[in-house]
Write an enzyme that holds these catalytic residues in place. Sequence first.
Site, short mmCIF file in Angstrom:
data_model
loop_
_atom_site.label_atom_id
_atom_site.label_comp_id
_atom_site.label_asym_id
_atom_site.label_seq_id
_atom_site.Cartn_x
_atom_site.Cartn_y
_atom_site.Cartn_z
N SER A 11 0.84 -1.49 0.11
CA SER A 11 -0.06 -0.04 -0.07
C SER A 11 0.97 1.02 -0.05
O SER A 11 0.39 2.30 -0.17
CB SER A 11 -0.92 -0.08 1.04
OG SER A 11 -1.85 -0.60 1.02
N LYS B 226 3.02 5.90 5.85
CA LYS B 226 2.30 5.24 5.23
C LYS B 226 2.60 3.82 5.61
O LYS B 226 3.86 3.38 5.38
CB LYS B 226 2.04 5.35 3.82
CG LYS B 226 1.27 4.59 3.03
CD LYS B 226 -0.18 5.02 3.07
CE LYS B 226 -1.23 3.95 2.77
NZ LYS B 226 -1.03 2.81 3.58
N SER C 7 -5.88 3.63 4.23
CA SER C 7 -5.34 2.99 3.21
C SER C 7 -6.77 2.10 2.45
O SER C 7 -6.50 1.11 2.09
CB SER C 7 -4.46 1.80 3.89
OG SER C 7 -3.46 1.56 2.63
N LYS D 40 0.30 3.96 -2.90
CA LYS D 40 -0.65 4.89 -2.63
C LYS D 40 -0.03 6.35 -2.57
O LYS D 40 -0.62 7.34 -2.83
CB LYS D 40 -1.69 4.82 -1.49
CG LYS D 40 -2.40 3.39 -1.73
CD LYS D 40 -3.48 3.25 -0.70
CE LYS D 40 -4.33 2.08 -0.90
NZ LYS D 40 -3.85 0.92 -0.46
#
Length: 200
Positions: free
Chosen positions: A18, A191, A78, A21
């Site tokens: 993820s 993140k 997320s 992203k």
Amino acid sequence: TGTVLYAKNPRGVNPPASMTKVMTALLVLEHDPDLMGKTVVPPEAVSEHYCYWMDYGHLESGEEITVRDLMDYLLIPSGNEAGTTLAAYVAGDIDTFIRMMNDKAAELGMEKTFYMDPHGLSPNNSISCEDMLILCREAMQYPLFEEIFCTVEYTVPATNLSEARELKTTNFLIRSNGYPVVTDSRVLGGKTGNTSKAGR
């Protein structure tokens, strides 16, 4: 300052999960720097072809939502379908957006990076730690990215298809979640990424 204090295999390649992203968010900010747009979740954004796993409380096809709320949903809990919706918003279709992601990676000198989706679920995405650092430093130049990147909790207002949603970060260095990990005031944001191939 960009000074490297310690590095271990910085050019080794691994799926970014993820953390993909971050690239999606960067391209959205280049397209809509103030995040003032509004869009509708297209059917393909929640289809099995483009997004085969979604978080609890996911977006629905036909849902009307602001780009700012999509970015919060993308980076805080997320949300995978937020990535596919934003891809369609920026590029018109998801495949074109994926080409834009790879073009941007090349432009930034991210030599070990390759994307196959806007959310990171594909096990065939690849990136190095060195490239991820390049990407994050580029994205952090946008104040709105930094603001969202460092947000612990956020409420997405009700839409035409949903009640208000409470979003909480997956980054337990800035939000305690009952795990034996203490938050750290030196960590401003970040993140997370996790798939079976990428690991944690």
